[in-house]
Scaffold this motif. Structure first.
Motif: not given
Length: 922
Positions: A138-139, A213-218, A220-224
């Motif tokens: 869900l996360k 995958q959630a860690s990678i997404t977070e 990437s969002k933080k970098i952007a």
């Protein structure tokens, strides 16, 4: 476990099919045809085993997925290269029995293998695994829904989340397959998930994938977000650089905190990048494919070579700079055909040289491409023979080196060496320690010198076809910058490689034939460097194996390239550059050769270019000869081709008007078709397909040259000399002299004469004054023939066509004969012409342009030629036999022999008794 026999399909790396998932992929035509027969033979949807690859080296993984063939699209029959499109629907996990020996589907078609279905495919997982799985899933779904900007994807993630909350615990293992197939993840993690048969184990592995995958997404969002906060309108061009810096900082923090290892973070980044490739637009996908091609070319370079090291360094730099940077030269580096990186393409020309019929084929190629030029063809055959012998010699050396290397490891080395040296050299493999076998296959650098239109460029093309090598032409006319040859340095905006590197890229092979055209028109030394000096390294066999282009900045091996140069003259070529070339002189064509060339090459070419058929037009032999002699005066055939094209276009207009008038008459009154048909037949007879000489004036206008040079008369003080025009065409030129009474004994020269020819006139007059008493011009030795007491005179010497500049040391004997004729009253016959230079002692020296001068005299119907004895070899070697047979040649060494040959024996009353018997010598 239950087992069954299923066909095995190997999925291309890194593609994987999980149960419940559906994929579409292209397959080879052979595989598609095998699948098509399988579909046609089955009543229901056939089932196959879709097995992923454990690594890119095409080894099959132990586990796969049984899948139904949902759709198979056959490509059009006209396109043999387009693959089939296959759609598969995953059903359940299978294990391949004896997977290590299995072969991919694409190689051997339908290959039936035994597969096992796991017994514990279902089951109820533990409560701890269920809670962790739902929380992680869900996360991840929430993060993916917020990260995407597409409403359709948001709705999809929301539906999956609702479905996950409503799914019963015993069916969560099936839901794990759905979610893992939907989200991005590392390939190795998905392979590990595919091999999980127990439901609890499957949930645990899926949870690990979702957390990562959630860690990678977070991240990437933080970098952007950090990049967006610091980005302004003036900094948009540095977006990629800032994003890369942010990624490196985040990875460094994670590594220091021990959250993830450096290798794992790098692999995760690569996996994320590859997973998002499906979402790229067409332009970005094309860019990714281009960069993949560049990387593959770097990997194909020879190991430990300088170009591979440079390619690796440039590839690493490319990751840190924008794609459009001026420093990006990796594309050019990988586009050059490096000799050590070539496969079988580098040996194509060598295989051609090994052919026993090579020289015969080359001779036939030259004869089919060019008419005449027998001396040039002979030299080119010698040139090609040397290239072939060097290639065979290199093969023999490599065969010997290979046999010695092999026999050194044999207990009977001496016996094996004597046997292996007798083996054919084609079967020997080159030694890895030896140089490139084609590096020594090199002949001399030929320099074709001749007037325009004589076939210099086409000779280079014929050599390339004979050697089965690509041909590239580099025009050097007007090149003023050294960087055009060596390339610009990358620090300059708009920089690029030089002409040599560009030609290598176009050729696509390290051994092309490169024609350096118009080498005499290369600019001289200036503030941009000396282009001629840059060519010294290119044309020097001792240096061009490591040619340095400033843009590529890696030594390039040009030793396999065959360079051929062309030039119109030798005057403007630098002496060091000329020293590296072997001169091959193309003096021009005879009129007989021009007529044959026009009949064989030029006329068919113009007929095709102007939309006619060969049976619709024909030029008579007299018409072709008239065009060559009266409308064109050149050494080559370009003006002749243009004149023939004008004739063909004129007849094309006649033919088109004839056809149009016939069609118009028929369409006017259909009731009179029979009568009009007879009139049309009559109109066809009126169209004349043969062009006669009498029609040329109407087509081409008045001839530029007439027959005045053939209408000559014997006059006192007039002698005909031989000249060569600026177009490389020979001819005759009258030398006119006249006595002016009441003069002061001066010599007046007119006719736009150069300094050298003026000196020849003064020298000729000095010789005549010195020998005036012997020739009977004066009665005493001390009397000047121009200053006779009571009758002082001047001599005016004129060469007609005063608007044309004339110069050169070849009119000395003609001027001398003109002065003798003027002062003695004897006349030189009008069918006699001469050329040669004299010295103060009366010696006759050699001159140049003999072939052109003889051909010009033959055209003017000269019967007798007086030439220097030193030019006898030029007449015998260069002048065609039919021309020599039609004329009389007199070769002279002294001026006395010249006067006797020109005026006739006994015409001049030499005072032999008064002539000195002894000649003083130092």
């Amino acid at each position: 476990m239950a087992s069954i026999t299923l066909p095995v399909l190997a999925l291309p790396h890194p593609l994987i099919l999980l149960p419940t998932a559906r994929i579409t992929l292209p397959v080879h035509r052979a595989t598609g045809e095998a699948l098509l027969s399988l579909v046609q033979d089955s009543e229901a949807q056939p089932v196959i085993a879709a097995v992923p690859l454990s690594s890119p080296d095409a080894s099959l993984y132990a586990w796969g997925t049984s899948a139904r063939i949902v759709r198979l699209i056959r490509p059009p029959a006209r396109n043999q290269k387009q693959p089939y499109l296959l759609s598969l629907q995953g059903v359940s996990r299978v294990r391949i029995i004896g997977h290590a020996d299995s072969q991919p589907f694409q190689q051997d078609g339908v290959l039936a293998r035994r597969v096992e279905f796991p017994d514990a495919e279902g089951g109820v997982p533990s409560m701890e695994s269920i809670v962790k799985f739902k929380a992680a899933a869900l996360k991840l779904l929430a993060l993916l829904g917020k990260d995407t900007t597409q409403q359709s994807k948001r709705d999809t993630y929301r539906k999956i989340a609702d479905m996950l909350e409503d799914t019963a615990d015993e069916k969560l293992a099936w839901m794990a397959d759905v979610l893992v197939a939907t989200v991005n993840g590392e390939y190795t993690d998905k392979l590990d998930f595919l091999s999980a048969t127990n439901a609890d184990d499957r949930l645990q592995r899926a949870t690990a994938i979702f957390v990562k995958q959630a860690s990678i997404t977070e991240v990437s969002k933080k970098i952007a977000q950090s990049v967006d906060d610091s980005l302004s309108k003036q900094q948009k061009e540095f977006f990629l650089r800032q994003q890369l810096s942010a990624i490196q900082r985040e990875l460094a923090n994670l590594t220091r905190n021990g959250v993830v290892s450096p290798s794992a973070s790098a692999a995760s980044d690569v996996s994320n990048h590859s997973g998002q490739g499906s979402e790229l637009d067409n332009e970005e996908q094309a860019e990714v494919e281009d960069m993949a091609d560049v990387k593959a070319k770097i990997e194909a370079m020879a190991k430990d070579s300088e170009e591979r090291k440079m390619g690796v360094r440039e590839w690493r730099r490319l990751k840190r700079i924008p794609q459009g940077s001026v420093e990006h030269g990796l594309e050019w580096l990988t586009a050059i055909p490096w000799p050590a990186s070539q496969g079988n393409t580098a040996s194509i020309s060598v295989d051609t040289l090994r052919d026993p019929a090579f020289l015969a084929n080359a001779r036939g190629q030259l004869d089919s491409d060019h008419y005449g030029l027998e001396k040039i063809k002979k030299r080119l055959i010698e040139y090609l023979a040397v290239v072939r012998l060097k290639a065979l010699q290199a093969d023999r050396e490599q065969a010997l080196a290979a046999s010695q290397h092999k026999d050194a490891q044999s207990p009977h080395a001496d016996l094996n060496l004597s046997i292996n040296t007798l083996l054919p050299h084609q079967n020997a493999r080159p030694s890895s320690s030896s140089k490139s076998q084609t590096s020594t296959v090199k002949g001399p650098i030929l320099l074709f010198i001749g007037p325009p239109g004589t076939g210099k460029t086409s000779l280079g093309q014929s050599i390339a076809r004979s050697l089965n090598r690509p041909f590239q032409r580099i025009s050097l006319g007007g090149v003023r910058d050294e960087a055009e040859i060596r390339g610009h340095r990358r620090t300059y905006v708009g920089s690029g490689p030089g002409l040599i590197v560009q030609a290598l890229r176009k050729a696509g092979r390290p051994d092309p034939v490169i024609l350096l055209d118009e080498i005499d028109k290369v600019g001289q030394s200036n503030l941009h460097g000396d282009p001629a000096a840059a060519l010294l390294e290119v044309l020097d066999p001792e240096q061009n194996h490591s040619f340095n282009d400033h843009y590529v900045n890696v030594p390039i091996d040009l030793s396999q390239v065959l360079f051929i140069c062309t030039s119109n003259s030798l005057d403007t070529i630098a002496a060091p550059l000329l020293d590296r070339c072997e001169i091959v002189q193309l003096s021009g064509y005879t009129y007989d050769e021009k007529v044959h060339i026009a009949r064989r090459f030029l006329l068919p070419k113009q007929i095709t270019a102007n939309g006619l058929a060969p049976e619709q037009i024909e030029l008579s032999e007299d018409a072709l000869l008239t065009i060559a002699t009266m409308y064109t005066r050149e050494a080559g055939v370009r003006s002749l081709e243009r004149a023939i094209g004008a004739v063909v276009r004129y007849k094309a207009v006649d033919w088109a008007e004839h056809i149009d008038s016939s069609l118009t008459s028929i369409s006017t009154d259909k009731s009179k078709q029979v009568a009009l048909h007879s009139s049309s037949e009559h109109a066809l007879k009126e169209y004349r397909r043969i062009v006669e000489t009498s029609e040329l004036e109407k087509i081409l206008g008045i001839a530029r040259w007439d027959a005045d040079e053939r209408e000559r008369d014997e006059r006192r003080g007039v002698v005909y000399g031989l000249v060569v025009t600026g177009m490389g065409e020979g001819g005759i030129l009258p030398i006119e002299t006249l006595l002016i009474p009441s003069g002061t004994g001066k010599l007046l020269l007119t006719g736009s004469l150069g300094e050298v020819i003026k000196e020849s006139g003064e020298l000729a007059l000095s010789w005549v004054k010195t020998h005036a008493y012997e020739l009977g011009i004066t009665q005493h030795r001390s009397v000047d023939p121009l200053k006779v007491p009571g009758e002082p005179r001047d001599i005016h010497l004129h060469l007609p066509s005063g608007a044309v500049k004339k110069d050169g040391p070849s009119a000395g004997i003609a001027m001398t004969c003109a002065f003798v004729s003027l002062l003695t009253g004897a006349c030189v016959p009008s069918d006699v012409a001469m050329t040669g230079e004299i010295t103060l002692r009366g010696r006759v020296g050699p001159v140049g342009g003999i072939k052109e001068k003889v051909l010009g005299a033959h055209r003017a119907h000269i019967k007798k030629l007086v030439l220097p004895y030193a030019n006898r070899k030029d007449v015998e070697q260069d002048v065609p036999p039919e021309v020599r047979a039609a004329m009389q040649f007199v070769f002279v060494r002294t001026m006395e022999e010249t006067l006797e040959a020109a005026f006739g024996k006994g015409v001049l009353g030499w005072r032999r008794d008064s002539m000195p018997v002894l000649e003083s010598r130092l």
